[in-house]
Design an enzyme around this catalytic site. Structure first.
Site, short mmCIF file in Angstrom:
data_model
loop_
_atom_site.label_atom_id
_atom_site.label_comp_id
_atom_site.label_asym_id
_atom_site.label_seq_id
_atom_site.Cartn_x
_atom_site.Cartn_y
_atom_site.Cartn_z
N TYR A 167 43.35 5.36 10.26
CA TYR A 167 42.19 5.60 9.41
C TYR A 167 42.69 6.33 8.16
O TYR A 167 42.27 7.43 7.83
CB TYR A 167 41.07 6.36 10.12
CG TYR A 167 39.71 5.97 9.55
CD1 TYR A 167 39.19 4.70 9.78
CD2 TYR A 167 38.99 6.85 8.75
CE1 TYR A 167 37.99 4.31 9.22
CE2 TYR A 167 37.78 6.46 8.18
CZ TYR A 167 37.29 5.20 8.43
OH TYR A 167 36.11 4.81 7.87
N ASP A 213 44.31 9.10 1.25
CA ASP A 213 45.38 9.35 0.29
C ASP A 213 46.33 10.47 0.72
O ASP A 213 47.44 10.56 0.20
CB ASP A 213 44.82 9.60 -1.12
CG ASP A 213 45.88 9.33 -2.17
OD1 ASP A 213 46.47 8.23 -2.13
OD2 ASP A 213 46.18 10.23 -2.98
N HIS A 254 47.56 10.70 3.81
CA HIS A 254 48.59 9.92 4.52
C HIS A 254 49.47 9.16 3.51
O HIS A 254 50.69 9.12 3.65
CB HIS A 254 47.94 8.89 5.44
CG HIS A 254 47.11 9.45 6.55
ND1 HIS A 254 45.75 9.26 6.62
CD2 HIS A 254 47.44 10.19 7.64
CE1 HIS A 254 45.28 9.84 7.72
NE2 HIS A 254 46.28 10.42 8.35
N SER A 301 40.71 12.15 8.16
CA SER A 301 40.04 10.98 8.76
C SER A 301 38.68 11.40 9.32
O SER A 301 37.75 10.60 9.37
CB SER A 301 40.90 10.39 9.88
OG SER A 301 42.19 10.11 9.40
P1 AMP Z 1 46.64 12.42 11.35
O1 AMP Z 1 46.49 10.95 11.15
O2 AMP Z 1 45.40 13.19 11.01
O3 AMP Z 1 47.25 12.78 12.67
O4 AMP Z 1 47.68 12.89 10.26
C1 AMP Z 1 48.94 12.28 10.14
C2 AMP Z 1 49.79 13.09 9.19
O5 AMP Z 1 49.13 13.15 7.93
C3 AMP Z 1 49.98 14.54 9.66
O6 AMP Z 1 51.31 14.94 9.34
C4 AMP Z 1 48.97 15.28 8.82
O7 AMP Z 1 49.30 16.63 8.61
C5 AMP Z 1 49.01 14.49 7.54
N1 AMP Z 1 47.79 14.70 6.75
C6 AMP Z 1 46.51 14.63 7.20
N2 AMP Z 1 45.65 14.92 6.21
C7 AMP Z 1 46.41 15.22 5.12
C8 AMP Z 1 46.12 15.61 3.77
N3 AMP Z 1 44.86 15.79 3.35
N4 AMP Z 1 47.15 15.82 2.93
C9 AMP Z 1 48.44 15.65 3.34
N5 AMP Z 1 48.78 15.27 4.59
C10 AMP Z 1 47.78 15.07 5.46
#
Ligand code: AMP
Length: 288
Positions: A34, A37, A39, A188
């Site tokens: 999901y 930006d 990610h 997400s």
């Molecule tokens: P997730 O899909 O939420 O498990 O996140 C995957 C990766 O993206 C993890 O390393 C998160 O810390 C990073 N991430 C999530 N949100 C952000 C954001 N707003 N800015 C930068 N990295 C993010």
């Protein structure tokens, strides 16, 4: 290289083995999909640090508690593939839970100390799930570099510990948090917010700024810094449940009564707005 999707762990390992044999370096960006930006910024960063970027999309059941949002966690693979490709990803690894945890699966990676507080204390088992899946993803994708977001600050400390303790040769890189124009950290889970809740959610950013301003104004007592943040949340979202609004040493998460000059402090927030739990953080140096 056109975007390639691989769903089996064995095929993924064979693909990276072949790429490495040919002399390519690999960067891995683990995600739960999901994509937004935030990610994409990790993926763009990965592209600058290795020849081949592998993004993983896996909603890891082991890191969700029994009353958490695993089943309703948002998913949209088609959209994710477009975002990943535009951000320069070469391979998207999309395993199924059965592929990652087949019958008979029995191994868990557990990290003590750094997981005792904050998310670790409030979400029992969460970081075991994170450490286990990240260990597996790093062994499957064998990256030179793995890129994580500052958004999940405690998670970055857990992963640094994992990589150091298990002698994993991957370099861990942490990229700053991407925010919406009003300061809300991209997540997400932001899709869960109603328009009213979405408007209020910017208060987390305002609370972090209040903490930063307190520190910039010479405050180094932890309780006073925390109060500055808590007041912003309480006055803007009276019915929010504040799981924590705290300050800690950035690298250890220790919480002294007063922070020493020159130390880097992490301001940490976890706030429930309705049924949605939002987390955010900011790094601030105590001025000389
Ligand atoms: P997730 O899909 O939420 O498990 O996140 C995957 C990766 O993206 C993890 O390393 C998160 O810390 C990073 N991430 C999530 N949100 C952000 C954001 N707003 N800015 C930068 N990295 C993010």
């Amino acid at each position: 290289m056109a975007l390639r999707q691989i769903s089996s762990a064995a095929e993924m390992q064979a693909a990276v083995m072949e790429l490495r044999r040919k002399g390519n370096t690999i960067a891995c960006v683990p995600t739960m999909g999901y994509l937004h930006d935030g990610h994409a910024s990790l993926m763009r960063h990965a592209k600058t640090s290795a020849d081949v970027v592998v993004a993983t999309i896996f909603v890891n059941p082991k890191q969700f508690g029994p009353n958490e949002d695993f089943t309703r966690y948002p998913r949209d693979l088609e959209r994710d593939l477009g975002i990943a490709e535009a951000a320069g990803v070469d391979i998207v690894f999309t395993p199924s839970p059965a592929d990652m945890y087949p019958p008979g699966y029995s191994t868990s990676v557990s990290i003590s100390g750094i997981t005792d507080t904050f998310e670790g204390a409030l979400r029992p088992g969460h970081f075991d799930g994170v450490a286990t899946v990240v260990a597996k993803l790093l062994l499957i994708t064998m990256p030179d570099v793995a890129v994580f977001g500052q958004k999940d600050w405690q998670q970055t400390l857990v992963i640094r510990r994992l990589v150091a303790d298990l002698n994993i040769f991957t370099e861990v890189v942490v990229v700053p948090t991407r925010r919406e124009p009003d300061g809300l950290a991209m997540s997400s889970r932001n899709v869960y917010l109603s328009p009213e809740q979405r408007a209020l959610a910017t208060s987390l950013w305002k609370a972090l700024q209040a903490g930063e301003q307190a520190i910039a104004g010479g405050e180094c007592r932890r309780a006073a810094i925390e109060l500055a943040m808590q007041e912003v949340i309480r006055s803007n979202i009276p019915d929010a449940v504040v799981d924590y609004a705290s300050a800690a040493e950035a690298d250890t998460l220790h919480q002294p009564e007063e922070f020493a000059v020159g130390h880097t402090v992490v301001l940490l927030l976890a706030v429930r707005v309705g049924a949605t739990r939002l987390i955010d953080n900011a790094l601030v140096q105590i001025p000389q």
